[in-house]
Design a protein around this motif. Structure first.
Motif, PDB file in Angstrom:
ATOM      1  N   ASP A 101      14.072  12.587 -12.508  1.00 31.80           N
ATOM      2  CA  ASP A 101      12.698  12.175 -12.770  1.00 31.80           C
ATOM      3  C   ASP A 101      12.412  12.043 -14.266  1.00 31.80           C
ATOM      4  OD1 ASP A 101      12.063  12.057 -10.081  1.00 31.80           O
ATOM      5  OD2 ASP A 101      11.252  14.082  -9.996  1.00 31.80           O
ATOM      6  N   ASN A 102      12.859  12.998 -15.055  1.00 24.07           N
ATOM      7  CA  ASN A 102      12.549  12.983 -16.488  1.00 24.07           C
ATOM      8  C   ASN A 102      13.156  11.771 -17.179  1.00 24.07           C
ATOM      9  OD1 ASN A 102      11.051  15.367 -16.377  1.00 24.07           O
ATOM     10  ND2 ASN A 102      12.838  16.657 -16.746  1.00 24.07           N
ATOM     11  N   TYR A 103      14.416  11.482 -16.888  1.00 19.24           N
ATOM     12  CA  TYR A 103      15.084  10.342 -17.524  1.00 19.24           C
ATOM     13  C   TYR A 103      14.453   9.029 -17.081  1.00 19.24           C
ATOM     14  CZ  TYR A 103      18.933   7.656 -19.573  1.00 19.24           C
ATOM     15  OH  TYR A 103      19.687   6.782 -20.343  1.00 19.24           O
ATOM     16  N   ALA A 104      14.201   8.891 -15.780  1.00 15.84           N
ATOM     17  CA  ALA A 104      13.615   7.648 -15.270  1.00 15.84           C
ATOM     18  C   ALA A 104      12.205   7.436 -15.825  1.00 15.84           C
ATOM     19  CB  ALA A 104      13.582   7.679 -13.741  1.00 15.84           C
ATOM     20  N   LEU A 211      26.740   1.266 -18.238  1.00 20.13           N
ATOM     21  CA  LEU A 211      27.618   2.385 -18.593  1.00 20.13           C
ATOM     22  C   LEU A 211      26.943   3.382 -19.527  1.00 20.13           C
ATOM     23  CD1 LEU A 211      31.050   0.555 -19.008  1.00 20.13           C
ATOM     24  CD2 LEU A 211      30.033   1.594 -16.973  1.00 20.13           C
ATOM     25  N   ALA A 212      26.176   2.902 -20.497  1.00 21.48           N
ATOM     26  CA  ALA A 212      25.563   3.826 -21.462  1.00 21.48           C
ATOM     27  C   ALA A 212      24.572   4.756 -20.767  1.00 21.48           C
ATOM     28  CB  ALA A 212      24.881   3.034 -22.570  1.00 21.48           C
ATOM     29  N   ASP A 216      24.718   8.924 -19.844  1.00 22.88           N
ATOM     30  CA  ASP A 216      23.627   9.849 -20.164  1.00 22.88           C
ATOM     31  C   ASP A 216      23.313  10.790 -19.002  1.00 22.88           C
ATOM     32  OD1 ASP A 216      23.189   8.878 -22.708  1.00 22.88           O
ATOM     33  OD2 ASP A 216      21.469   7.629 -22.159  1.00 22.88           O
ATOM     34  N   VAL A 217      23.394  10.280 -17.757  1.00 26.41           N
ATOM     35  CA  VAL A 217      22.827  11.036 -16.632  1.00 26.41           C
ATOM     36  C   VAL A 217      23.860  11.663 -15.697  1.00 26.41           C
ATOM     37  CG1 VAL A 217      20.791   9.541 -16.692  1.00 26.41           C
ATOM     38  CG2 VAL A 217      22.616   9.030 -15.059  1.00 26.41           C
ATOM     39  N   ILE A 218      25.140  11.270 -15.785  1.00 27.87           N
ATOM     40  CA  ILE A 218      26.149  11.828 -14.872  1.00 27.87           C
ATOM     41  C   ILE A 218      26.317  13.326 -15.118  1.00 27.87           C
ATOM     42  CG2 ILE A 218      28.604  11.832 -14.245  1.00 27.87           C
ATOM     43  CD1 ILE A 218      28.636   8.823 -14.819  1.00 27.87           C
ATOM     44  N   THR A 219      26.303  14.078 -14.042  1.00 28.83           N
ATOM     45  CA  THR A 219      26.548  15.520 -14.108  1.00 28.83           C
ATOM     46  C   THR A 219      28.030  15.767 -14.351  1.00 28.83           C
ATOM     47  OG1 THR A 219      24.727  15.960 -12.574  1.00 28.83           O
ATOM     48  CG2 THR A 219      26.385  17.689 -12.846  1.00 28.83           C
ATOM     49  N   VAL A 220      28.363  16.520 -15.419  1.00 32.34           N
ATOM     50  CA  VAL A 220      29.752  16.828 -15.790  1.00 32.34           C
ATOM     51  C   VAL A 220      29.857  18.323 -16.054  1.00 32.34           C
ATOM     52  CG1 VAL A 220      31.656  16.329 -17.356  1.00 32.34           C
ATOM     53  CG2 VAL A 220      29.960  14.544 -16.882  1.00 32.34           C
ATOM     54  N   PRO A 221      30.836  18.998 -15.399  1.00 34.64           N
ATOM     55  CA  PRO A 221      31.682  18.486 -14.313  1.00 34.64           C
ATOM     56  C   PRO A 221      30.866  18.275 -13.035  1.00 34.64           C
ATOM     57  CG  PRO A 221      32.031  20.836 -14.599  1.00 34.64           C
ATOM     58  CD  PRO A 221      31.129  20.412 -15.715  1.00 34.64           C
ATOM     59  N   HIS A 222      31.450  17.540 -12.099  1.00 33.81           N
ATOM     60  CA  HIS A 222      30.784  17.276 -10.824  1.00 33.81           C
ATOM     61  C   HIS A 222      30.493  18.581 -10.085  1.00 33.81           C
ATOM     62  CE1 HIS A 222      29.952  15.765  -6.811  1.00 33.81           C
ATOM     63  NE2 HIS A 222      30.959  16.467  -6.346  1.00 33.81           N
ATOM     64  N   VAL A 223      29.314  18.639  -9.492  1.00 32.73           N
ATOM     65  CA  VAL A 223      28.919  19.796  -8.677  1.00 32.73           C
ATOM     66  C   VAL A 223      28.879  19.346  -7.217  1.00 32.73           C
ATOM     67  CG1 VAL A 223      27.132  21.487  -8.195  1.00 32.73           C
ATOM     68  CG2 VAL A 223      27.563  20.773 -10.560  1.00 32.73           C
ATOM     69  N   ASP A 224      29.706  19.947  -6.405  1.00 32.44           N
ATOM     70  CA  ASP A 224      29.788  19.580  -4.985  1.00 32.44           C
ATOM     71  C   ASP A 224      28.780  20.412  -4.204  1.00 32.44           C
ATOM     72  OD1 ASP A 224      30.643  18.330  -2.743  1.00 32.44           O
ATOM     73  OD2 ASP A 224      32.601  19.314  -2.623  1.00 32.44           O
TER      74      ASP A 224
END
Length: 320
Positions: A101-104, A211-212, A216-224
């Motif tokens: 929500d914050n980023y969007a 891609l940019a 910015d928003v991809i969770t790293v590392p992935h949380v399953d």
């Protein structure tokens, strides 16, 4: 007290990866052989659904949200919070991620973020989907994306009908070929494409990548995220709760005979995935069949569902 369920007319969206299963499975009149999405319950400006019965016939859900807030219990939001879709992945969808929500709100003109979940209606033998990635750091993620090491980066999981997946914002994901899915999501249409298999449209043009913003928003590392199902059996029904969190409640109702329901949530969104039956109040009886989508307003009368049918039902979470 409200006594009339609002049955809605779906809006169909053509997609490069779409097909004809929405017609084959549900009998819908689709616009083309590349119909990818049925927006079943929507007040989003890119595809608002219309009421087809009762005193509000001809009104869009977005109009009702603005004109009749009492139908939704004066839900404290400036927009209808959820969107229900059925997706026909006749080919692989692009690998993508959604913002929170914050980023969007900051970068997408005040749009909501997009946390979603999938119920697998049907899929081909050996089907899978992309869910997450293997990068341990942002820098490793950036390198693998720039080098096109998609087979090393992307995490694929096998699926079968009846599976449920929770896809929070920030999760890399993609539905793959041969999958039919009901999706419950925040009411947002913001998607950041990461990889699209170098496909071109009918004009020979590749679809835009983002891609940019994705980085910015991809969770790293992935949380399953694992969802633990809660099953409640009553006379005439089995209720499976898939998730109940700060975004939505999502349940599967398997009706086998007759079930009397005390409506306690703010308002309910319901989609009939299989079978047929009836929904009855003290005032009226309404026929239900596969492919129907309807909304039960706030303070809806106590009702009974009778028949042999399966529904996916959701409700928004009230802000704390």
């Amino acid at each position: 007290m409200n006594h009339t369920p609002l049955f809605l007319t779906p809006v169909f969206q053509e997609r490069i990866w779409g097909g004809i299963r929405l017609a084959e499975q549900f009998g819908y009149r689709i616009p083309s052989e590349r119909t990818g999405e049925c927006w079943a319950i929507s007040a989003h400006p890119n595809g608002p659904t219309m009421v087809k019965n009762g005193p509000f016939q001809g009104k869009t859900l977005s109009e009702l949200w603005g004109e009749h807030p009492e139908l939704f219990g004066h839900f404290p939001s400036d927009r209808f919070p959820l969107l229900t879709k059925i997706l026909d992945a006749n080919a692989d969808l692009s690998v993508q991620v959604h913002p929170d929500d914050n980023y969007a709100r900051t970068y997408e003109n005040g749009e909501l973020g997009k946390t979603e979940c999938w119920y697998i209606i049907d899929c081909k033998e050996g089907a899978e989907l992309v869910y997450g990635h293997q990068a341990k750091t942002k820098e490793e993620l950036r390198e693998m994306m720039e080098e096109g090491r998609w087979s090393d980066l992307l995490r694929k999981v096998p699926i079968r009908p009846g599976d449920f997946f929770y896809v929070p914002s920030g999760t890399v994901h993609a539905l793959c070929e041969g999958t039919l899915v009901l999706e419950t999501q925040q009411s947002s249409d913001t998607t950041y494409r990461i990889y699209d298999y170098d496909r071109t449209d009918e004009h020979g043009k590749k679809r835009e990548l983002h891609l940019a913003k994705a980085l910015d928003v991809i969770t790293v590392p992935h949380v399953d995220v694992q969802c633990e199902r809660q099953v409640t059996k009553t006379d005439g029904a089995e209720i499976t709760t898939f998730i109940d969190n700060e975004y939505f409640l999502v349940q599967k109702w398997d009706i086998t005979n007759e079930w009397a329901v005390e409506h306690t949530t703010s308002f309910l969104l319901a989609s009939v995935l299989a079978g047929e039956g009836e929904l009855s109040t003290a005032a009226e009886t309404y026929r239900l069949k596969k492919g129907d989508h309807f909304l039960l307003p706030y303070s809806f009368a106590p009702f009974t569902i009778k028949g042999n049918l399966q529904l996916i039902v959701s409700a928004p979470a009230w802000p704390v």
